[in-house]
Scaffold this motif. Structure first.
Motif, PDB file in Angstrom:
ATOM      1  N   UNK A 190      11.959 -34.912   1.011  1.00 49.26           N
ATOM      2  CA  UNK A 190      11.208 -35.774   0.087  1.00 49.26           C
ATOM      3  C   UNK A 190      11.649 -35.535  -1.353  1.00 49.26           C
ATOM      4  N   UNK A 191      11.437 -36.538  -2.192  1.00 49.61           N
ATOM      5  CA  UNK A 191      11.710 -36.372  -3.614  1.00 49.61           C
ATOM      6  C   UNK A 191      10.449 -35.957  -4.376  1.00 49.61           C
ATOM      7  N   UNK A 192       9.295 -36.136  -3.742  1.00 49.00           N
ATOM      8  CA  UNK A 192       8.019 -35.914  -4.418  1.00 49.00           C
ATOM      9  C   UNK A 192       7.026 -35.380  -3.396  1.00 49.00           C
ATOM     10  N   UNK A 224      -0.258 -20.212  -5.010  1.00 42.52           N
ATOM     11  CA  UNK A 224       0.827 -19.467  -5.641  1.00 42.52           C
ATOM     12  C   UNK A 224       2.031 -19.337  -4.710  1.00 42.52           C
ATOM     13  N   UNK A 225       1.774 -19.051  -3.440  1.00 42.04           N
ATOM     14  CA  UNK A 225       2.878 -18.886  -2.481  1.00 42.04           C
ATOM     15  C   UNK A 225       3.606 -20.205  -2.260  1.00 42.04           C
ATOM     16  N   UNK A 226       2.858 -21.297  -2.147  1.00 39.69           N
ATOM     17  CA  UNK A 226       3.480 -22.611  -1.955  1.00 39.69           C
ATOM     18  C   UNK A 226       4.257 -23.025  -3.197  1.00 39.69           C
ATOM     19  N   UNK A 227       3.719 -22.716  -4.376  1.00 39.84           N
ATOM     20  CA  UNK A 227       4.411 -23.036  -5.620  1.00 39.84           C
ATOM     21  C   UNK A 227       5.742 -22.301  -5.706  1.00 39.84           C
ATOM     22  N   UNK A 228       5.737 -21.046  -5.291  1.00 39.57           N
ATOM     23  CA  UNK A 228       6.978 -20.259  -5.304  1.00 39.57           C
ATOM     24  C   UNK A 228       8.018 -20.886  -4.382  1.00 39.57           C
ATOM     25  N   UNK A 229       7.578 -21.354  -3.217  1.00 38.01           N
ATOM     26  CA  UNK A 229       8.514 -21.949  -2.264  1.00 38.01           C
ATOM     27  C   UNK A 229       9.069 -23.275  -2.800  1.00 38.01           C
ATOM     28  N   UNK A 230       8.204 -24.088  -3.376  1.00 36.05           N
ATOM     29  CA  UNK A 230       8.647 -25.377  -3.915  1.00 36.05           C
ATOM     30  C   UNK A 230       9.611 -25.189  -5.083  1.00 36.05           C
ATOM     31  N   UNK A 231       9.290 -24.241  -5.951  1.00 36.60           N
ATOM     32  CA  UNK A 231      10.167 -23.967  -7.098  1.00 36.60           C
ATOM     33  C   UNK A 231      11.546 -23.527  -6.626  1.00 36.60           C
ATOM     34  N   UNK A 232      11.574 -22.701  -5.590  1.00 36.42           N
ATOM     35  CA  UNK A 232      12.847 -22.209  -5.056  1.00 36.42           C
ATOM     36  C   UNK A 232      13.702 -23.343  -4.500  1.00 36.42           C
ATOM     37  N   UNK A 233      13.069 -24.455  -4.127  1.00 42.86           N
ATOM     38  CA  UNK A 233      13.801 -25.609  -3.596  1.00 42.86           C
ATOM     39  C   UNK A 233      14.029 -26.695  -4.658  1.00 42.86           C
ATOM     40  N   UNK A 234      13.875 -26.332  -5.916  1.00 43.31           N
ATOM     41  CA  UNK A 234      14.234 -27.246  -6.990  1.00 43.31           C
ATOM     42  C   UNK A 234      13.146 -28.206  -7.421  1.00 43.31           C
ATOM     43  N   UNK A 235      11.933 -28.041  -6.904  1.00 43.77           N
ATOM     44  CA  UNK A 235      10.829 -28.909  -7.307  1.00 43.77           C
ATOM     45  C   UNK A 235      10.169 -28.379  -8.574  1.00 43.77           C
ATOM     46  N   UNK A 244       7.850 -32.665  -8.078  1.00 50.30           N
ATOM     47  CA  UNK A 244       8.944 -33.624  -7.909  1.00 50.30           C
ATOM     48  C   UNK A 244      10.282 -32.958  -8.201  1.00 50.30           C
ATOM     49  N   UNK A 245      11.318 -33.485  -7.573  1.00 47.89           N
ATOM     50  CA  UNK A 245      12.671 -33.113  -7.964  1.00 47.89           C
ATOM     51  C   UNK A 245      12.947 -33.701  -9.340  1.00 47.89           C
ATOM     52  N   UNK A 246      13.894 -33.150 -10.093  1.00 49.26           N
ATOM     53  CA  UNK A 246      14.182 -33.677 -11.435  1.00 49.26           C
ATOM     54  C   UNK A 246      14.454 -35.179 -11.399  1.00 49.26           C
TER      55      UNK A 246
END
Length: 392
Positions: A190-192, A224-235, A244-246
């Protein structure tokens, strides 16, 4: 006093029926009858839009959002008919974002390829979870297999711009299970992502008979854990519950949060329209129940309420929305979008900065990490004096 200027304008279209009302849902949605009165409802939508047109003559519309309910209960030909009527009456800009909310399950939607042909270029899919047990506890009518099939259909249709709705803090959910949902979503490209905590809202079945939910501290660890995972995948988390992705942020929702204007048509829909000549910002709502809304087609008024936003409320509404954004408050937006001078908010701004909740940088008031965690407390500093805690 500063003069009001016209912000961007969006259109929201509410289609109120669902196959089944979910026990946590407090939206204006209704279990569908044996046959949805689609033709009559579309006629009402067009008449409703025409009633609002004098408020926005000549203004370009930057996004359209079909929400519900489950808009995908209307087939692609019907959605295309609504969009055709919209294009004939409003100045829809080239490349406008046009989103359709949909639920997994072939019982509920036409092919996504058909929706794309009808003019839809973005889909928001109500997944909520990839866990069969969690979906059962939420009262959803689909299972994980329908979710995977629906997302595959989006890719097959070339609708690569899609959002997945996910919830956390579900009954009996663990942090590991919340992360598993994120991982399952990311596998589909997904992009978002909309990622929000399940809350018990009044007038819902869950509010009347609450399920056992994880404690607040547990929900914070999930977040917090989900945010860390999403950030690691470029979201990037650009809003409290939106990632969202950039370059892939939702234009329609950004317009809400930046205190833009929007028309709302359909049963229970809300609108906000700036009227510089009248030095006013109007809020409107439409008749809530589908039956009453349809009856308004017979020469009645689709509006349930219509009133200017009081000056004392404008600053709070502006900050309430813009403080949902990670980018914070655009200081230059305040005066032209509210008609108020910055002096009206200097005191609460100074207080928020003194408390370490906000900091001024590059023309923005940005939330600090403390302010981001306690955004409700930050927003409350901008409540009108009459409504502030301890004001009597």
């Amino acid at each position: 006093m500063p003069e009001l200027s016209l912000p961007p304008l969006s259109l929201y279209i509410h289609l109120p029926w669902c196959v089944k009302k979910c026990p946590y849902c407090d939206f204006n949605s209704h279990a569908s009858p044996d046959a949805i009165p689609a033709k009559e409802y579309i006629t009402a939508l067009i008449a409703d839009l025409e009633q609002d047109l004098p408020l926005v003559w000549g203004r370009p519309v930057h996004s359209v959002f079909f929400g519900g309910g489950t808009p995908s209960l209307f087939n692609a030909e019907q959605i295309g008919g609504i969009l055709g009527a919209v294009r004939g009456r409003l100045n829809l800009v080239p490349g406008a974002e046009i989103t359709l909310e949909a639920n997994p399950g072939t019982i509920e939607h036409d092919s996504f390829a058909a929706y794309r042909e009808a003019g839809i270029n973005r889909v928001s899919l109500g997944v909520q979870s990839f866990s069969a047990a969690a979906l059962r506890r939420l009262g959803r009518i689909h299972g994980p297999q329908e979710v995977h099939q629906a997302i595959a259909s989006l890719h097959d249709a070339g609708l690569e711009n899609f959002n997945l709705d996910l919830m956390y803090g579900l009954p009996q959910q663990t942090t590991a299970e919340a992360i598993t949902d994120i991982d399952a979503a990311l596998q589909h490209g997904p992009r978002h992502l909309s990622h929000y905590q399940l809350t018990l809202e009044p007038n819902t079945a869950f509010f009347a008979q609450p399920p056992a939910l994880p404690a607040e501290d547990a929900c914070w660890r999930m977040q917090e854990a989900c945010a860390e995972r999403l950030t690691a995948h470029g979201f990037e988390q650009y809003e409290i519950s939106a990632w969202a992705l950039p370059g892939e942020r939702c234009a329609h929702n950004l317009n809400y949060w930046r205190f833009g204007d929007y028309l709302g048509i359909g049963a229970g829909a809300h609108g906000k329209v700036t009227l510089p000549a009248q030095a006013a910002i109007m809020r409107l709502s439409k008749k809530r129940h589908p039956k009453a809304y349809l009856q308004a087609t017979m020469g009645g008024d689709f509006r349930s309420t219509e009133h200017p936003v009081a000056a004392a409320e404008l600053a709070f509404e502006f900050f309430l929305n813009q403080l949902r954004l990670r980018d914070g408050v655009r200081i230059a937006d305040f005066e032209p979008r509210t008609g108020l001078g910055w002096s009206e908010v200097e005191k609460p701004v100074s207080l928020a900065c003194a408390k370490g909740l906000l900091e001024e940088r590059s023309g923005h008031l940005l939330p600090t990490e403390l302010g981001w965690r306690f955004v409700n407390e930050t927003q409350a500093l901008f409540l009108p004096a009459a409504a502030s805690p301890g004001s009597g």
